[in-house]
Design a protein around this motif. Structure first.
Motif, mmCIF file in Angstrom:
data_model
loop_
_atom_site.group_PDB
_atom_site.id
_atom_site.type_symbol
_atom_site.label_atom_id
_atom_site.label_comp_id
_atom_site.label_asym_id
_atom_site.label_seq_id
_atom_site.Cartn_x
_atom_site.Cartn_y
_atom_site.Cartn_z
ATOM 1 N N THR A 321 0.729 -1.325 0.119
ATOM 2 C CA THR A 321 0.084 0.081 -0.210
ATOM 3 C C THR A 321 0.905 1.161 -0.127
ATOM 4 O OG1 THR A 321 -1.868 -1.038 1.211
ATOM 5 C CG2 THR A 321 -1.845 1.328 1.423
ATOM 6 N N CYS A 322 1.843 1.259 0.964
ATOM 7 C CA CYS A 322 2.643 2.577 0.962
ATOM 8 C C CYS A 322 3.516 2.663 -0.487
ATOM 9 C CB CYS A 322 3.819 2.247 2.070
ATOM 10 S SG CYS A 322 3.405 2.300 3.523
ATOM 11 N N LEU A 323 3.903 1.485 -1.279
ATOM 12 C CA LEU A 323 4.523 1.667 -2.274
ATOM 13 C C LEU A 323 3.715 2.098 -3.552
ATOM 14 C CD1 LEU A 323 7.352 0.913 -3.521
ATOM 15 C CD2 LEU A 323 6.439 -1.324 -4.028
ATOM 16 N N VAL A 324 2.694 1.767 -3.625
ATOM 17 C CA VAL A 324 1.501 2.290 -4.491
ATOM 18 C C VAL A 324 1.223 3.759 -4.505
ATOM 19 C CG1 VAL A 324 -0.702 1.530 -3.730
ATOM 20 C CG2 VAL A 324 -0.256 1.591 -6.108
ATOM 21 N N ASN A 325 1.097 4.010 -2.906
ATOM 22 C CA ASN A 325 0.599 5.372 -2.913
ATOM 23 C C ASN A 325 1.746 6.314 -3.046
ATOM 24 O OD1 ASN A 325 -2.067 4.559 -2.080
ATOM 25 N ND2 ASN A 325 -1.475 4.403 0.097
ATOM 26 N N ALA A 326 2.729 6.095 -2.612
ATOM 27 C CA ALA A 326 4.018 6.962 -2.774
ATOM 28 C C ALA A 326 4.322 7.207 -4.038
ATOM 29 C CB ALA A 326 5.379 6.295 -2.080
ATOM 30 N N SER A 327 4.250 6.156 -5.023
ATOM 31 C CA SER A 327 4.712 6.345 -6.459
ATOM 32 C C SER A 327 3.441 7.107 -7.008
ATOM 33 C CB SER A 327 4.870 5.117 -7.019
ATOM 34 O OG SER A 327 3.756 4.024 -7.126
ATOM 35 N N SER A 328 2.412 6.587 -6.582
ATOM 36 C CA SER A 328 1.181 7.475 -7.327
ATOM 37 C C SER A 328 1.284 8.937 -6.931
ATOM 38 C CB SER A 328 -0.370 6.952 -6.806
ATOM 39 O OG SER A 328 -0.307 5.647 -7.055
ATOM 40 N N ILE A 329 1.691 9.450 -5.769
ATOM 41 C CA ILE A 329 1.643 10.929 -5.384
ATOM 42 C C ILE A 329 2.945 11.463 -6.055
ATOM 43 C CG2 ILE A 329 2.315 12.289 -3.380
ATOM 44 C CD1 ILE A 329 0.815 10.267 -1.666
ATOM 45 N N PHE A 330 4.014 10.550 -6.218
ATOM 46 C CA PHE A 330 5.342 11.411 -6.894
ATOM 47 C C PHE A 330 4.580 11.668 -8.254
ATOM 48 C CE2 PHE A 330 9.114 11.120 -9.694
ATOM 49 C CZ PHE A 330 9.862 11.947 -8.865
ATOM 50 N N VAL A 331 4.157 10.741 -8.982
ATOM 51 C CA VAL A 331 3.705 10.995 -10.403
ATOM 52 C C VAL A 331 2.609 12.163 -10.779
ATOM 53 C CG1 VAL A 331 3.127 10.012 -12.671
ATOM 54 C CG2 VAL A 331 4.844 8.674 -11.229
ATOM 55 N N LYS A 332 1.471 11.878 -9.859
ATOM 56 C CA LYS A 332 0.353 12.563 -9.962
ATOM 57 C C LYS A 332 0.468 13.954 -9.433
ATOM 58 C CE LYS A 332 -3.851 10.984 -9.173
ATOM 59 N NZ LYS A 332 -4.405 11.151 -10.424
ATOM 60 N N ASP A 333 1.230 14.112 -8.386
ATOM 61 C CA ASP A 333 1.218 15.166 -7.474
ATOM 62 C C ASP A 333 2.281 16.076 -7.373
ATOM 63 O OD1 ASP A 333 -1.552 14.891 -6.379
ATOM 64 O OD2 ASP A 333 -0.728 13.483 -5.374
ATOM 65 N N ILE A 334 3.652 15.528 -7.879
ATOM 66 C CA ILE A 334 4.685 16.322 -8.244
ATOM 67 C C ILE A 334 4.957 16.424 -9.869
ATOM 68 C CG2 ILE A 334 7.125 16.070 -7.582
ATOM 69 C CD1 ILE A 334 6.822 15.021 -5.031
ATOM 70 N N LEU A 335 5.003 15.383 -10.240
ATOM 71 C CA LEU A 335 5.386 15.599 -11.796
ATOM 72 C C LEU A 335 3.798 15.955 -12.612
ATOM 73 C CD1 LEU A 335 7.153 12.170 -12.437
ATOM 74 C CD2 LEU A 335 8.132 14.421 -11.916
ATOM 75 N N LYS A 336 3.202 15.999 -12.029
ATOM 76 C CA LYS A 336 1.625 16.190 -12.519
ATOM 77 C C LYS A 336 1.337 15.485 -13.963
ATOM 78 C CE LYS A 336 0.462 19.193 -9.506
ATOM 79 N NZ LYS A 336 -0.727 19.225 -8.692
ATOM 80 N N LYS A 337 1.720 14.275 -13.727
ATOM 81 C CA LYS A 337 1.297 13.364 -14.868
ATOM 82 C C LYS A 337 0.252 12.263 -14.683
ATOM 83 C CE LYS A 337 5.964 13.632 -17.370
ATOM 84 N NZ LYS A 337 7.155 13.286 -17.665
ATOM 85 N N ASP A 338 -0.466 11.936 -15.546
ATOM 86 C CA ASP A 338 -1.563 10.645 -15.483
ATOM 87 C C ASP A 338 -0.907 9.674 -16.178
ATOM 88 O OD1 ASP A 338 -3.067 12.196 -13.686
ATOM 89 O OD2 ASP A 338 -4.258 13.006 -15.175
ATOM 90 N N SER A 339 0.231 9.056 -15.789
ATOM 91 C CA SER A 339 0.810 8.164 -16.605
ATOM 92 C C SER A 339 1.112 6.881 -15.520
ATOM 93 C CB SER A 339 2.140 8.582 -16.951
ATOM 94 O OG SER A 339 3.028 7.388 -17.699
ATOM 95 N N VAL A 340 0.308 5.726 -16.152
ATOM 96 C CA VAL A 340 0.491 4.400 -15.426
ATOM 97 C C VAL A 340 2.103 3.715 -15.546
ATOM 98 C CG1 VAL A 340 -0.318 2.100 -15.380
ATOM 99 C CG2 VAL A 340 -1.880 3.575 -15.682
#
Length: 451
Positions: A321-340
């Motif tokens: 859970t921590c892993l998928v959340n941290a990676s999703s936050i990095f991409v969606k909220d820091i890089l501002k991308k919606d990329s799987v």
């Protein structure tokens, strides 16, 4: 037991790997990967919430705490249960109504873009330590259960955990959480029943030392843990992430309440296991072993294997859970991308870094978790709670709100990372002081006119 455990462990991990591989085609976009499509019902959300809440600190760490200070060690999980109940009553529906997919996005919606970016940075950096702590626990369990320190087996298990999380995302994590939760409940219940109703021992002394405070745990500790531990369960990034999975506001509310009540029941079981070890095992007998690890050794082999897998499940259910959340936050909220694809790469990188930290000797479980929470709890809990309640009702002075997060986090972190500078008398209270600062500043930030 060693060879049997390795075989059973191999089958167990391959099941998770198969789930992740099968779910590759189910991930149609970032919504599926990060929040499992936001369509999960109350039962599923309750189970994944409980599985997430039961990690290294709430199993291995709590049992050791109880061995050290006695029955008052129950307060860690008891306050966690209270935090979940309070979340259900005051927060769950409000959070779900915002439509956010991550905690930083929730901050961005309620405060502004700078707030979302700041929280994303705090969570990603801190949660690398959290994931490393979970991996360190996995390493400890495997080492103890196999009777050796072969890092190759740990790396295989860590690699499978990373792979099924990377490929299947939150869709796979929700499914594996259900299996892991069932294993956790079965293992700890079996261990408890065996210790008290088969092996026996000095259970009278256990019952005679049920106390809510003692010389090792004073009323000030109650006050501290209520805010520090209860706060993480009230509005922690991984706990609240299960809210984002729910199909609607009612499901989110019901799930938090059910999980809180169940967590309190779990706290009783783990506390009594720790108490049995405290009053039946001397310090010399325990040696360097963790309390729950020692229990594995004295159980019949089939129950010992079940408990080892149960503890491993508790850690895996938090780590993925921590892993998928941290990676999703990095991409969606820091890089501002919606990329799987970018989220999968990020999850793989974070997972490898955390595993290397754990295997490199810098993965002390409680130290890594405490260090992460010492930044997050004082810096985020109160400011974000205030922002959620102010949303749609009051204006927020963003510079003052951001100052609340920064100053609260700095003061809290100082107690963990600047121990040579901070006076010893103040160190135990730096998180509380940080929370007080962030509460005052965040309240002052909403003194503007009503919208």
């Amino acid at each position: 037991m060693n060879n049997i455990f390795i075989v059973v462990l191999g089958i167990y991990m391959l099941i998770f790997l198969a789930i992740g591989i099968r779910d590759i085609k189910s991930v149609k976009g970032i919504g599926d990967y990060a929040v499992a499509g936001k369509r999960q019902g109350s039962v599923t959300v309750t189970m994944t919430l409980l599985a997430t809440a039961l990690g290294a600190s709430t199993t291995i760490g709590i049992a050791d705490t109880i061995y050290s200070i006695g029955f008052p060690g129950i307060w860690w999980l008891a306050f966690g249960a209270v935090g979940l109940v309070l979340q259900s009553v005051f927060l769950s529906e409000r959070v779900r109504e915002t439509g956010a997919d991550t905690l930083p996005q929730l901050a961005e919606i309620t405060v502004g873009r700078a707030a979302g970016w700041l929280l994303a940075l705090v969570i990603v950096i801190s949660w690398i330590g959290v994931i490393a702590g979970q991996f360190a626990a996995i390493n400890s369990i495997i080492t103890f259960a196999t009777g050796g320190g072969d890092d190759r087996l740990f790396m295989i298990v860590a690699a499978i955990a990373i792979i099924y999380t990377v490929v299947g995302g939150q869709i796979s994590v929700v499914k594996t959480d259900k299996i892991q939760l069932i294993m956790i409940i079965a293992a700890l219940t079996a261990g408890f029943i065996y210790l008290y109703f088969v092996k026996g021992g000095n259970t009278a002394q256990v019952m005679g030392n049920i106390e809510l405070c003692n010389d090792n745990y004073r009323p000030i500790n109650l006050f501290t843990q209520f805010f520090v531990i209860g706060g993480v369960y009230f509005l922690g990034p991984d706990i609240i992430s299960r809210n984002f999975l729910s199909g609607n506001e009612k499901a989110a509310k019901r799930s938090a309440l059910a999980a809180g009540l169940a967590l309190f029941g779990f706290s009783i079981i783990i506390t009594f296991i720790g108490m049995w070890v405290r009053y039946n095992v001397t310090a010399d007998q325990l040696g360097d072993s963790k309390a729950l690890m020692y229990v594995i050794n004295i159980l019949p082999p089939y129950i010992g294997i079940l408990l080892a897998l149960g503890l491993l499940s508790a850690v895996l259910s938090s780590a993925d859970t921590c892993l998928v959340n941290a990676s999703s936050i990095f991409v969606k909220d820091i890089l501002k991308k919606d990329s799987v694809a970018a989220t999968r790469v990020t999850a793989a990188v974070i997972g490898v870094i955390a595993a290397l930290l754990a295997i490199g000797g810098r993965g002390d479980i409680m130290a890594l978790l405490t260090g992460a929470y010492s930044i997050y709890t004082p810096g985020v809990i109160f400011p974000l709670t205030v922002a959620i309640f102010a949303y749609g009702r009051f204006d927020i002075k963003k510079p003052l709100w951001l100052a609340a997060v920064v100053l609260g986090g700095i003061v809290g972190a100082a107690g963990s990372y600047l121990t040579d500078i901070i006076p010893a008398a103040i160190q135990p209270y730096t998180v509380l002081i940080g929370m007080g600062i962030s509460l005052v500043l965040s309240l002052l930030s909403v003194t503007g006119g009503m919208k």
